[in-house]
Design a protein around this motif. Structure first.
Motif, PDB file in Angstrom:
ATOM      1  N   GLU A  15       0.991  -1.396  -0.107  1.00 17.99           N
ATOM      2  CA  GLU A  15       0.089  -0.084   0.080  1.00 17.99           C
ATOM      3  C   GLU A  15       0.959   1.213   0.062  1.00 17.99           C
ATOM      4  O   GLU A  15       0.433   2.254  -0.613  1.00 17.99           O
ATOM      5  CB  GLU A  15      -1.071   0.066   1.230  1.00 17.99           C
ATOM      6  N   ASP A  16       2.070   1.211   0.623  1.00 20.60           N
ATOM      7  CA  ASP A  16       2.900   2.447   0.526  1.00 20.60           C
ATOM      8  C   ASP A  16       3.508   2.875  -0.854  1.00 20.60           C
ATOM      9  O   ASP A  16       3.444   3.887  -1.243  1.00 20.60           O
ATOM     10  CB  ASP A  16       4.016   2.083   1.579  1.00 20.60           C
ATOM     11  N   ASP A  17       3.757   1.674  -1.501  1.00 18.06           N
ATOM     12  CA  ASP A  17       4.278   1.852  -2.969  1.00 18.06           C
ATOM     13  C   ASP A  17       3.079   2.429  -3.902  1.00 18.06           C
ATOM     14  O   ASP A  17       3.245   3.078  -4.591  1.00 18.06           O
ATOM     15  CB  ASP A  17       4.962   0.531  -3.434  1.00 18.06           C
ATOM     16  N   GLN A  18       1.969   1.729  -3.733  1.00 16.86           N
ATOM     17  CA  GLN A  18       0.570   2.248  -4.406  1.00 16.86           C
ATOM     18  C   GLN A  18       0.322   3.752  -3.947  1.00 16.86           C
ATOM     19  O   GLN A  18       0.273   4.417  -5.103  1.00 16.86           O
ATOM     20  CB  GLN A  18      -0.639   1.365  -3.820  1.00 16.86           C
ATOM     21  N   PHE A  19       0.622   4.068  -2.869  1.00 17.61           N
ATOM     22  CA  PHE A  19       0.035   5.641  -2.491  1.00 17.61           C
ATOM     23  C   PHE A  19       1.083   6.598  -3.376  1.00 17.61           C
ATOM     24  O   PHE A  19       0.739   7.492  -3.716  1.00 17.61           O
ATOM     25  CB  PHE A  19       0.124   5.878  -1.078  1.00 17.61           C
ATOM     26  N   LEU A  20       2.461   6.240  -3.175  1.00 15.68           N
ATOM     27  CA  LEU A  20       3.571   7.013  -3.605  1.00 15.68           C
ATOM     28  C   LEU A  20       3.527   6.922  -5.061  1.00 15.68           C
ATOM     29  O   LEU A  20       3.574   7.969  -5.701  1.00 15.68           O
ATOM     30  CB  LEU A  20       5.017   6.550  -3.133  1.00 15.68           C
ATOM     31  N   MET A  21       3.214   5.807  -5.728  1.00 19.17           N
ATOM     32  CA  MET A  21       3.050   5.825  -7.338  1.00 19.17           C
ATOM     33  C   MET A  21       1.776   6.804  -7.526  1.00 19.17           C
ATOM     34  O   MET A  21       1.870   7.347  -8.530  1.00 19.17           O
ATOM     35  CB  MET A  21       3.058   4.528  -7.669  1.00 19.17           C
ATOM     36  N   HIS A  22       0.482   6.526  -6.922  1.00 19.36           N
ATOM     37  CA  HIS A  22      -0.449   7.557  -7.239  1.00 19.36           C
ATOM     38  C   HIS A  22      -0.063   8.721  -7.079  1.00 19.36           C
ATOM     39  O   HIS A  22      -0.341   9.684  -7.959  1.00 19.36           O
ATOM     40  CB  HIS A  22      -1.717   6.927  -6.327  1.00 19.36           C
ATOM     41  N   LYS A  23       0.674   9.358  -5.961  1.00 18.83           N
ATOM     42  CA  LYS A  23       0.800  10.845  -5.819  1.00 18.83           C
ATOM     43  C   LYS A  23       1.875  11.179  -7.102  1.00 18.83           C
ATOM     44  O   LYS A  23       1.659  12.370  -7.336  1.00 18.83           O
ATOM     45  CB  LYS A  23       1.655  10.808  -4.432  1.00 18.83           C
ATOM     46  N   ALA A  24       2.851  10.578  -7.253  1.00 21.03           N
ATOM     47  CA  ALA A  24       3.689  10.997  -8.438  1.00 21.03           C
ATOM     48  C   ALA A  24       2.807  10.976  -9.838  1.00 21.03           C
ATOM     49  O   ALA A  24       2.959  12.125 -10.500  1.00 21.03           O
ATOM     50  CB  ALA A  24       4.768   9.896  -8.612  1.00 21.03           C
ATOM     51  N   PHE A  25       1.907  10.232 -10.107  1.00 20.40           N
ATOM     52  CA  PHE A  25       1.148  10.234 -11.206  1.00 20.40           C
ATOM     53  C   PHE A  25      -0.083  11.312 -11.212  1.00 20.40           C
ATOM     54  O   PHE A  25       0.102  12.108 -12.189  1.00 20.40           O
ATOM     55  CB  PHE A  25       0.253   8.905 -11.575  1.00 20.40           C
TER      56      PHE A  25
END
Length: 136
Positions: A15-25
């Motif tokens: 979930e942390d990686d998902q969150f960071l990728m969503h923020k960057a996108f």
């Protein structure tokens, strides 16, 4: 109002990686719709039922139920998905994982970033390499 098709499938149970990728996108490619999937089995179902195939699949290796390499092998065995860009993104930096991913048909291999700045650069690289003419 335009319809937003999922142009990036993000397959990762962290979930942390998902969150960071969503923020960057959201910051660097806000027109990209991201569909988050938790494992390879969910990816297979999503691909089979998609009205429009994604422009890119970001696929983690280590996941429960069905890992990324097993999912990659199954996806590449279906000629319908031969041209689908699949980039492995994983915490692994092992050459054996990289070689196996490419042998199974991955288009790219990325070791997951450690900082938000690296996530931002990653999204910019993904846009340049895989998403031009699609959702940018």
């Amino acid at each position: 109002m335009s319809t937003c098709f999922d142009c990036v499938f993000l397959v990762d149970d962290d979930e942390d990686d998902q969150f960071l990728m969503h923020k960057a996108f959201q910051q660097f490619s806000p027109d990209c719709c991201i569909k988050t999937l938790m494992n390879g089995e969910e990816l297979l179902t999503a691909l089979e039922t998609a009205r429009v195939l994604p422009s890119l699949v970001l696929l983690d290796i280590n996941m429960p139920i069905m890992d990324g390499l097993e999912a990659l092998k199954i996806v590449r065995s279906n000629t319908q998905f031969n041209t689908l860009p699949i980039v492995i993104w994983t915490t692994s930096s092992h050459e054996v994982d990289r070689n196996r991913a490419f042998a199974l048909g991955a288009n790219g291999f990325i070791t997951k970033p450690d900082t938000i700045q690296e996530y931002n650069r990653l999204v910019l690289d993904l846009r340049r390499n895989w998403l031009l003419g699609h959702c940018v």
